[in-house]
Scaffold this active site. Structure first.
Site, PDB file in Angstrom:
ATOM      1  N   ASP A 190      15.869 -51.323  15.627  1.00  0.00           N
ATOM      2  CA  ASP A 190      14.780 -50.825  16.474  1.00  0.00           C
ATOM      3  C   ASP A 190      15.190 -50.747  17.946  1.00  0.00           C
ATOM      4  O   ASP A 190      14.916 -49.762  18.631  1.00  0.00           O
ATOM      5  CB  ASP A 190      13.562 -51.754  16.367  1.00  0.00           C
ATOM      6  CG  ASP A 190      12.810 -51.572  15.060  1.00  0.00           C
ATOM      7  OD1 ASP A 190      12.541 -50.421  14.689  1.00  0.00           O
ATOM      8  OD2 ASP A 190      12.490 -52.583  14.409  1.00  0.00           O
ATOM      9  N   THR A 191      15.809 -51.805  18.442  1.00  0.00           N
ATOM     10  CA  THR A 191      16.058 -51.864  19.884  1.00  0.00           C
ATOM     11  C   THR A 191      17.190 -50.949  20.328  1.00  0.00           C
ATOM     12  O   THR A 191      17.152 -50.419  21.447  1.00  0.00           O
ATOM     13  CB  THR A 191      16.334 -53.312  20.324  1.00  0.00           C
ATOM     14  OG1 THR A 191      17.403 -53.859  19.538  1.00  0.00           O
ATOM     15  CG2 THR A 191      15.096 -54.172  20.147  1.00  0.00           C
TER      16      THR A 191
END
Length: 410
Positions: A190-191
């Site tokens: 995600d990041t």
């Protein structure tokens, strides 16, 4: 340094954040999208978080403190949504879609991470929004991207962090061996896409300053993970070999691993000749520099078992604290910090990497990860906690001259 939370304190950082004056409409949920827009908010962008009546799904995810009775949101939401304002809009209704269009008319960027086709079904496609606001930069984050950037055969597939780590190649090189693929412990699936989305958004905004034309920024979670899995691409492209996990080692580099101390484990990296020479001197083994098994970077990798044998023979005779005293500042070495260690380490305090914000329902402040990019004239700052659901609905509606309504209770 305490983080500003009051209006007066927030005013003290005005003009000191480089994206002040930029307005971003944030239609994202979960982690990848909110993390992207939090990076922009940290540097002063006015990020308007548009939430459905039920709120961002991440609000219901912990961790929560034991004393938190309201549970308006947990730690992950707090971290990924600080510095933002929240408005509740039900995009299934024509009236609220009209409000969103009014917000878009005065926006610089919009970020969303819906499944492919959702915005089109709302009548809010990039093409429709760009007709209203030609300078709008529109960024989407999806598991396998958007057809506008390249039609993937998996374009309709849903994805989570673990899917991105798996299909982007990261899990194939993470873990103790090739039969035990391991997801990285943090949500890199995600990041990492969030970082690329923030970068792509700012790149498009810079170009729009010259052209007065926005554009579509298409980010795929799996593409982003692949772009950061350099070992996967570089090894196969140059040798045809499929790299496999090497535990904590990095292919081609030795020593570059965890090594055992008398009372624990530390990380150590001395894979190049200058570092190796210095390490050998500190170990009292200068003759190893001339040993043909260890004379070059490549030789040390080929003979890595012997390298670690001589290094650990020395490190096992010292405690972690002694190794830090002996090698710290001389040879790359680091203790393996857990959360308690990080909160106690003076480095993170000096770098303001654990600013504190109010946690609703607890009567206390909690730490969130700080601003990593340190700008000398216009430093970013965490100036407010994450918003309650719909906390700024009335305020934002007033700014666009729309009839105000009471914010939705959280």
């Amino acid at each position: 340094m305490p983080t500003p939370n009051s209006a007066a304190e927030q005013g003290s950082v005005a003009g000191r954040r480089s994206l002040e004056g930029l307005r971003v409409i944030d239609l994202t949920q979960a982690l990848a999208g909110p993390f992207c827009t939090s990076l922009l908010a940290d540097h002063g962008a006015d990020v308007v978080k548009v939430e459905p009546p039920r709120g961002d799904m991440l609000r219901a995810t912990g961790p929560y403190g034991d004393e938190d009775e309201t549970r308006a949101y947990g730690g992950v939401f707090q971290s990924a949504n600080r510095n933002k304002r929240s408005i509740v809009l039900d995009l299934k209704t024509a009236a609220d879609r009209d409000v969103l269009l009014q917000l878009v008319d005065d926006a610089d960027a919009l970020v969303e991470n819906f499944s492919a086709g959702v915005m089109e079904r709302f009548g809010l496609s990039y093409e429709e929004l760009s007709r209203r606001n030609p300078r709008l930069v529109y960024t989407s984050i999806r598991g396998f991207g958007d057809a506008r950037g390249g039609r993937s055969p998996y374009g309709s597939w849903p994805a989570f962090d673990i899917i991105a780590q798996a299909m982007g190649g990261l899990m194939s090189i993470t873990g103790p061996d090739e039969n035990t693929p391991v997801r990285a412990g943090s949500g890199l699936g995600d990041t990492i896409p969030a970082l690329f989305a923030a970068f792509g958004t700012m790149t498009a905004l810079w170009e729009a300053r010259q052209s007065a034309q926005g554009q579509y920024v298409d980010v795929a979670m799996v593409d982003s993970v692949l772009a950061l899995s350099e070992v996967v691409v570089n090894t196969f492209a140059h040798t045809g070999e499929v790299p496999v996990p090497n535990g904590n080692q990095l292919a081609g580099f030795a020593p570059f691993d965890t090594v055992k101390a008398k009372d624990g484990v530390v990380t150590l990296g001395a894979p190049h000749n200058p570092q190796w020479t210095k390490l050998c001197g500190i170990m009292g083994r200068p003759e190893l520099v001339e040993d043909p098994r260890f004379a070059t970077d490549h030789a040390r990798w080929e003979n890595r078992e012997a390298v670690y044998e001589v290094v650990e023979d020395w490190t096992r005779r010292h405690t972690v604290a002694e190794l830090i005293d002996l090698l710290g500042g001389e040879v790359p070495l680091g203790p393996i910090h857990n959360a308690a260690d990080i909160f106690a380490d003076p480095h993170f305090a000096a770098r303001e990497m654990l600013p504190r914000v109010e946690q609703p329902g607890t009567g206390r402040a909690v730490a969130v990860p700080g601003v990593a990019a340190k700008l000398s004239r216009t430093p970013g700052a965490v100036v407010r906690r994450a918003p309650l659901l719909g906390e700024h609905t009335e305020e934002i509606l007033g700014e666009i001259g729309h009839d105000s309504r009471a914010p939705t209770a959280s």
